[in-house]
Design a protein around this motif. Structure first.
Motif, PDB file in Angstrom:
ATOM      1  N   ILE A 136       0.849  -1.251   0.067  1.00  0.00           N
ATOM      2  CA  ILE A 136      -0.057  -0.107  -0.025  1.00  0.00           C
ATOM      3  C   ILE A 136       0.862   1.187  -0.064  1.00  0.00           C
ATOM      4  O   ILE A 136       0.837   2.249  -0.733  1.00  0.00           O
ATOM      5  N   THR A 137       2.020   1.247   0.739  1.00  0.00           N
ATOM      6  CA  THR A 137       2.698   2.395   0.936  1.00  0.00           C
ATOM      7  C   THR A 137       3.610   2.773  -0.298  1.00  0.00           C
ATOM      8  O   THR A 137       3.551   3.662  -0.777  1.00  0.00           O
ATOM      9  N   VAL A 138       4.173   1.627  -0.893  1.00  0.00           N
ATOM     10  CA  VAL A 138       5.215   1.885  -1.942  1.00  0.00           C
ATOM     11  C   VAL A 138       4.323   2.251  -3.126  1.00  0.00           C
ATOM     12  O   VAL A 138       4.680   3.028  -3.814  1.00  0.00           O
ATOM     13  N   VAL A 139       3.025   1.457  -3.352  1.00  0.00           N
ATOM     14  CA  VAL A 139       2.592   1.952  -4.749  1.00  0.00           C
ATOM     15  C   VAL A 139       1.970   3.207  -4.466  1.00  0.00           C
ATOM     16  O   VAL A 139       1.880   3.910  -5.514  1.00  0.00           O
ATOM     17  N   LEU A 140       1.129   3.674  -3.378  1.00  0.00           N
ATOM     18  CA  LEU A 140       0.729   5.082  -3.398  1.00  0.00           C
ATOM     19  C   LEU A 140       1.815   6.259  -3.382  1.00  0.00           C
ATOM     20  O   LEU A 140       1.562   7.092  -3.950  1.00  0.00           O
ATOM     21  N   LEU A 160     -11.049  -5.030   3.152  1.00  0.00           N
ATOM     22  CA  LEU A 160     -12.097  -3.981   3.862  1.00  0.00           C
ATOM     23  C   LEU A 160     -11.114  -3.426   5.137  1.00  0.00           C
ATOM     24  O   LEU A 160     -11.151  -2.201   5.238  1.00  0.00           O
ATOM     25  N   SER A 161     -10.464  -4.028   5.692  1.00  0.00           N
ATOM     26  CA  SER A 161      -9.631  -3.874   6.973  1.00  0.00           C
ATOM     27  C   SER A 161      -8.505  -3.162   6.585  1.00  0.00           C
ATOM     28  O   SER A 161      -7.981  -2.402   7.629  1.00  0.00           O
ATOM     29  N   SER A 162      -7.984  -3.086   5.422  1.00  0.00           N
ATOM     30  CA  SER A 162      -6.773  -2.413   5.036  1.00  0.00           C
ATOM     31  C   SER A 162      -7.271  -1.061   4.532  1.00  0.00           C
ATOM     32  O   SER A 162      -6.261  -0.098   4.058  1.00  0.00           O
ATOM     33  N   PHE A 163      -8.632  -0.687   4.574  1.00  0.00           N
ATOM     34  CA  PHE A 163      -8.844   0.832   3.930  1.00  0.00           C
ATOM     35  C   PHE A 163      -8.211   1.723   4.767  1.00  0.00           C
ATOM     36  O   PHE A 163      -7.982   2.764   4.266  1.00  0.00           O
ATOM     37  N   ALA A 164      -8.192   1.699   5.889  1.00  0.00           N
ATOM     38  CA  ALA A 164      -7.702   2.595   6.674  1.00  0.00           C
ATOM     39  C   ALA A 164      -6.447   3.183   6.416  1.00  0.00           C
ATOM     40  O   ALA A 164      -6.049   4.220   6.469  1.00  0.00           O
ATOM     41  N   ILE A 165      -5.541   1.956   6.142  1.00  0.00           N
ATOM     42  CA  ILE A 165      -4.122   2.242   5.983  1.00  0.00           C
ATOM     43  C   ILE A 165      -3.985   3.021   4.445  1.00  0.00           C
ATOM     44  O   ILE A 165      -3.175   3.968   4.256  1.00  0.00           O
ATOM     45  N   THR A 166      -4.918   2.529   3.679  1.00  0.00           N
ATOM     46  CA  THR A 166      -4.756   3.052   2.393  1.00  0.00           C
ATOM     47  C   THR A 166      -5.319   4.462   2.310  1.00  0.00           C
ATOM     48  O   THR A 166      -4.797   5.405   1.856  1.00  0.00           O
ATOM     49  N   GLY A 167      -6.297   4.942   2.887  1.00  0.00           N
ATOM     50  CA  GLY A 167      -6.785   6.229   3.087  1.00  0.00           C
ATOM     51  C   GLY A 167      -5.799   7.269   3.623  1.00  0.00           C
ATOM     52  O   GLY A 167      -5.422   8.286   3.322  1.00  0.00           O
ATOM     53  N   ILE A 168      -4.992   6.616   4.891  1.00  0.00           N
ATOM     54  CA  ILE A 168      -4.149   7.345   5.551  1.00  0.00           C
ATOM     55  C   ILE A 168      -2.921   7.695   4.659  1.00  0.00           C
ATOM     56  O   ILE A 168      -2.454   8.893   4.390  1.00  0.00           O
TER      57      ILE A 168
END
Length: 242
Positions: A69-73, A148-156
């Protein structure tokens, strides 16, 4: 919007984002595969759930998924931050809001690709190991909750990637908060306050005690995601100089 999505996909061809996502996902799968071989040697009853799945998710949900998530975004944002490409992009007749959302859609598409790759890879590993009993419905449920549980990390991370021009800021946030998450996940009281724990707890709820907070966890995760995207969206539209 379709044109913007095509542009984002074209940009990905010039990067190693897909390759990086694939390698990180397969590394987690290899961990589970190696763990499952040990289970077969010990003649364990539940090799798939207790060894292949658990061995894979212990690495994937804890470290690999937050890193992807971090690297991609962060890398997608860096393409625009470098050389001040925002001015060139937004000088075109495009709506800022659609530009912002198109990047989010593509980023989440890559994360979904990682989940699908892991799912198919786990089925392939089970076939190679000779595991016949595969709980398909159970797996689909687990993967859906994990996503769905990873959405919070994605948003931040998505917000911080476009809020700060320095590549290191989202990387420090994403990777830095991922490392201690396994320790926090062992706390029955405090894990719910640490979004980086959500993928771990959701994918391995039979290992970590959730105290019946599964629904709360998903609601918090989705709420953080929507709030981050909402704030970032209007800030992106209103900012004069990028």
């Amino acid at each position: 919007m379709n044109v913007l999505l095509q542009v984002e996909l074209y940009k990905l061809k010039r990067t190693k984002i897909i390759l990086t996502t694939t390698i990180l996902t397969l590394l987690a799968l290899y961990q589970g595969y190696d763990f499952a071989k040990m289970g077969i040697e010990e003649n364990a009853d539940e090799v798939f759930r207790g060894f292949l799945y658990q061995g894979t998710m212990a690495v994937y949900s804890w470290l690999v998924l937050p890193l992807i998530i971090t690297v991609v975004l962060a890398m997608m944002a860096r393409m625009e931050h470098s050389n001040n490409s925002w001015k060139q992009l937004l000088a075109l007749p495009v709506e800022r809001g659609k530009v912002y959302l198109s990047k989010l859609v593509v980023g989440m598409g890559i994360m979904l690709y990682s989940h699908v790759l892991l799912y198919v890879g786990m089925l392939s590993a089970a076939f190679l190991l000779g595991i016949e009993k595969i709980p398909h419905e159970w797996m689909l449920e687990r993967y859906s909750i994990l996503f769905l549980s990873s959405f919070a990390i994605t948003g931040i991370i998505f917000y911080s990637s476009y809020r700060f021009s320095h590549f290191g800021v989202p990387m420090v946030i994403g990777a830095g908060l991922a490392f201690p998450s396994m320790l926090v996940a062992n706390s029955e009281k405090y894990w719910i306050f640490y979004p980086w724990d959500y993928p771990i707890v959701s994918s391995m709820s039979y290992v970590f005690e959730t105290g019946g907070k599964n629904v709360i966890m998903l609601l918090v995760s989705i709420s953080i995601f929507l709030l981050s995207v909402f704030i970032g969206y209007f800030r992106f539209r209103a900012k004069d100089v990028l």
